[in-house]
Design an enzyme around this catalytic site. Structure first.
Site, PDB file in Angstrom:
ATOM      1  N   TRP A 315      79.800  75.447 -30.821  1.00 23.73           N
ATOM      2  CA  TRP A 315      80.644  74.429 -30.182  1.00 23.73           C
ATOM      3  C   TRP A 315      80.359  74.380 -28.677  1.00 23.73           C
ATOM      4  O   TRP A 315      80.420  73.327 -28.059  1.00 23.73           O
ATOM      5  CB  TRP A 315      82.118  74.768 -30.434  1.00 23.73           C
ATOM      6  CG  TRP A 315      83.102  73.908 -29.698  1.00 23.73           C
ATOM      7  CD1 TRP A 315      83.571  72.687 -30.084  1.00 23.73           C
ATOM      8  CD2 TRP A 315      83.744  74.204 -28.450  1.00 23.73           C
ATOM      9  NE1 TRP A 315      84.462  72.201 -29.167  1.00 23.73           N
ATOM     10  CE2 TRP A 315      84.591  73.122 -28.142  1.00 23.73           C
ATOM     11  CE3 TRP A 315      83.708  75.272 -27.558  1.00 23.73           C
ATOM     12  CZ2 TRP A 315      85.376  73.074 -26.994  1.00 23.73           C
ATOM     13  CZ3 TRP A 315      84.486  75.227 -26.419  1.00 23.73           C
ATOM     14  CH2 TRP A 315      85.297  74.138 -26.150  1.00 23.73           C
ATOM     15  N   HIS A 316      80.003  75.541 -28.096  1.00 19.81           N
ATOM     16  CA  HIS A 316      79.743  75.581 -26.660  1.00 19.81           C
ATOM     17  C   HIS A 316      78.418  74.925 -26.297  1.00 19.81           C
ATOM     18  O   HIS A 316      78.244  74.452 -25.178  1.00 19.81           O
ATOM     19  CB  HIS A 316      79.749  77.033 -26.151  1.00 19.81           C
ATOM     20  CG  HIS A 316      81.107  77.657 -26.152  1.00 19.81           C
ATOM     21  ND1 HIS A 316      81.631  78.290 -27.252  1.00 19.81           N
ATOM     22  CD2 HIS A 316      82.058  77.730 -25.193  1.00 19.81           C
ATOM     23  CE1 HIS A 316      82.843  78.736 -26.966  1.00 19.81           C
ATOM     24  NE2 HIS A 316      83.134  78.404 -25.722  1.00 19.81           N
ATOM     25  N   GLY A 317      77.479  74.923 -27.214  1.00 20.17           N
ATOM     26  CA  GLY A 317      76.190  74.308 -26.889  1.00 20.17           C
ATOM     27  C   GLY A 317      75.193  74.506 -28.001  1.00 20.17           C
ATOM     28  O   GLY A 317      75.330  75.418 -28.831  1.00 20.17           O
TER      29      GLY A 317
END
Lengths: 454, 295
Positions: A315-317
């Site tokens: 989700w962060h990258g």
């Protein structure tokens, strides 16, 4: 527009000035929606249509899902996850440097659009809206209310991720007399202080962690910088969230607390109830529990933990480093689960301190994958922490400066809460005043909030 | 304003904030802003260097250049009143623009010409050009406290104070540190781009600034900080060398720096290690001493 720009200060002052004027009270929601659009579109107006697609699309699916949840709820969630996947993960499959990505001009245009700021956050808001309101079988909310929930400017780009069932009931006329001014001021001052004084100053030092600069560092400085980054990322994100909570209070909305002294956690599961609480809560509510949670045996529980943490990392990258970060956190959760209750049953100050240290060191080491999303660089940095530095001319870091810039995070975590409560009631206006002055006097060079990139 | 507005709390808050700001403003007015603050980045180092130049008496000799020359610390030089204004990660043109913008130039200006692919930094030039730098109204209390401590504890050495340690350093053999990984990376970088356009532009600007400064009585000399033989053959270094020497063909425009190359080492592939920097500094001292009628 960022919280630390003067344009943002002007926007907030103008909107706040108009918000509580009695003749405009019936337009409070519209005013916040317009302010949020200005906030989001400032500098990147081309992203506004995308925001509109996300909101109108979600609203349409919400109306349909309120009639038939079984069919339209999954489709609404898929629509939002597709938006997130398209913008965030497209370059896992395409070469961004290629002249013609697909050869089809309109698709190439869409593919070349930059990552919309805050998409990871507002997509999660959208999913929460669809799930919560259709579960409650409530009447369809007004479109402006949906707009406000999704794009409310304090929380739009980096959270906290507010659940619809918590935010929507708050949408009603607001009165100046109800504002908790002191509480709002404390949140805002704390937020700016942690961002400008702690995070921005530490960022100057941790810039040596980037490749290839880190190769010039002494071994002990590599260790120091990892811990400084741990303080920096906390101060940066806590700062953003604190400003968001304080601003929301000024407009009559209470956002969820996102941090609760995460670095004093005595277990990894406790850490995730203290760090980015709104994301952990979201993942638990909308992913871990629907996957079965801990209801289907030990193996399935472990698998669910790994899936949730792996997806939380992604989700962060879109990078191997983020995935690995999530999976390693998942692994730590799995490893501690069988022994946690036994550890918790032992009442020992020394053991509690040791557990805190272990959790803090592990969490800190894993931040390397955040600072260096390139997997090879992260591994290079990590391996250098366990080898003797060979560069005869390493950069000089000022340890005393590092200590003074990290001190607010340390004090916040280590000074007993009772002491704060005993001393602060009399001293707190002076303390917050000093923090306000220090954040002006001693502000580090301007850098964007770390979580803006997510 | 609601009746419940916590005026007392905000009054105390304001008193504390304004009190601290006022204290720092008074301290700035009283003590000035001249303490050398600790630099945590190369940018900080740049500002410290330039702050000193515009606030302290004009030196006799200044060195301008990039990070290659930045390593030649002032205490390595026996030449008195010498100031090194080289900017790590910067262009010598930045320093030359600032020196040219000041009311009085130094007697001798030495310009390193190894790296001319970077444009002048307009923000730094604007900040330090004119009659003096604009001083901030408030000092930074934390950094100033640390600066005071560092200056008290590790005060910058003069050449005389450092002479014994420098002598010991020179008595040691050259370093045997294997820098091939760093050198390969530097070569890769220096061979990647063609700096022709930028170098031509900067060389022309240097020529214009030399003319201006020499009209005002300064002597401007060019020099090349020694780099490794491999790096000297890199694409960027060769192009820069050719363009600069074509524009400044007069041998008298160049400072004759003589040194024994076999004694020099570049620990990170690009920059001189400390012992080598001392050797080059001494060579520059000798070259300055031999300038006709100037010393």
């Amino acid at each position: 527009m960022t919280f630390t720009s003067w344009q943002f200060g002007v926007l907030v002052a103008v909107v706040f000035g108009a918000y509580y004027v009695p003749p405009l009270r019936t337009f409070q929601i519209q005013l916040l929606v317009v302010a949020s659009l200005i906030f989001y579109g400032y500098g990147q107006p081309e992203l506004l249509p995308l925001l509109a697609v996300a909101v109108f699309g979600t609203y349409l699916f919400l109306i349909l899902a309120l009639r038939n949840r079984v069919i339209w709820l999954p489709l609404g969630i898929a629509f939002n996850l597709a938006l997130l996947a398209f913008f965030k993960y497209k370059f896992l499959f395409l070469d961004p440097a290629a002249s013609g990505l697909t050869g089809v001009e309109p698709i190439d245009f869409l593919l070349r659009l930059p990552l919309p700021v805050g998409i990871s956050f507002f997509v999660f808001h959208n999913v929460s809206l669809l799930v919560d309101l259709t579960r409650q079988k409530s009447a369809p909310p007004a479109l402006t209310s949906v707009f406000l929930y999704i794009i409310f400017f304090p929380q739009l780009v980096s959270g906290p991720i507010t659940r619809a069932e918590m935010f929507m009931p708050q949408i009603k006329p607001k009165y100046l007399a109800d504002i908790p001014f002191v509480e709002a001021a404390k949140w805002i001052v704390s937020g700016f202080f942690f961002k400008l004084y702690v995070a921005n100053n530490l960022n100057e030092m941790t810039s040596y962690m980037t490749f290839p600069l880190y190769e010039t560092l002494q071994t002990q400085d590599r260790w120091l910088l990892v811990f400084l980054y741990s303080y920096q990322i906390y101060a940066d994100f806590f700062g953003y969230t604190a400003i968001a909570i304080g601003l929301a209070l000024l407009f009559g909305y209470r956002l969820p607390i996102n941090f609760n002294l995460p670095y004093i956690a005595t277990s990894f599961s406790e850490f995730w109830t203290r760090w980015h609480i709104s994301l952990s809560t979201w993942l638990r509510t909308y992913l871990y529990v629907p996957l079965g949670g801990n209801r289907h045996g030990v193996f399935r529980t472990y698998l669910n933990l790994m899936i949730v943490m792996g997806l939380g990392g992604l989700w962060h990258g879109a990078g191997l480093g983020y995935l690995l970060w999530g999976l390693l956190h998942g692994l730590l959760l799995v490893m501690e689960r069988p022994i946690l209750s036994r550890l918790q049953s032992i009442d020992s100050v020394a053991l509690r301190a040791a557990r805190r240290s272990v959790v803090f060191v592990c969490v800190t080491m894993l931040w390397i994958f955040f600072k260096l999303p390139n997997f090879d660089h992260a591994i290079g940095y990590l391996s250098g922490m366990f080898a003797l530095g060979t560069n005869p001319n390493p950069p000089k870091l000022f340890y005393n400066l590092a200590l003074l810039y990290s001190l607010p995070v340390m004090l916040q975590h280590l000074v007993p809460h009772a002491l704060f409560e005993r001393v602060l009631p009399r001293a707190d206006p002076y303390l917050y005043g000093a923090m306000a002055a220090l954040m002006i006097l001693e502000a580090g060079p301007e850098t964007s909030f770390i979580y803006f990139q997510f | 304003m609601p009746a419940t507005f916590p005026l007392r709390w905000f009054a105390k808050f304001g008193i504390a904030a304004l009190g601290l700001l006022l204290a720092c403003a008074l301290a700035t007015a009283w003590f000035g802003n001249t303490l050398q603050l600790p630099s945590t980045t190369t940018r900080d180092g740049t500002l410290i260097t330039m702050n000193r130049y515009v606030t302290e008496p004009i030196p006799d000799v200044v060195l301008l250049g990039s990070s290659l020359t930045f390593r030649l610390k002032e205490e390595y030089f026996a030449t008195p009143a010498l100031r090194n204004l080289a900017l790590a990660a910067g262009s010598p043109v930045t320093g030359l623009e600032i020196v040219a913008s000041q009311p009085r130039p130094p007697k001798i200006i030495l310009v390193e010409t190894n790296i001319l692919s970077r444009a002048a930094d307009p923000a730094v030039v604007a900040r330090y050009s004119g009659s003096g730098s604009s001083q901030p109204m408030f000092l930074r209390p934390i950094r100033t406290a640390i600066a005071a401590y560092e200056n008290w504890n590790h005060a910058p050495l003069t050449h005389a104070q450092a002479a014994v340690a420098l002598g010991r350093l020179l008595a040691q053999p050259p370093s045997e540190f294997d820098n091939h990984i760093y050198l390969e990376r530097a070569l890769q970088q220096e061979n990647a781009d063609d700096p022709t356009a930028a170098v031509r532009r900067n060389a022309k600007r240097i020529e214009e600034l030399i003319a201006t400064l020499e009209q005002r009585g300064a002597q401007v000399l060019l020099f090349e900080t020694p780099v490794s033989a491999q790096l000297e053959q890199s694409r960027s270094a060769r192009i820069t060398h050719e363009i600069v020497h074509a524009r400044f063909p007069d041998p008298d425009r160049w400072l004759r720096v003589v040194f024994t190359r076999s004694e020099l080492r570049w620990s990170d592939g690009v920059h001189l290690d400390e012992r080598s920097a001392v050797i080059v500094a001494h060579s520059i001292d000798q070259a300055l001493a031999s300038l006709p009628g100037k010393r």
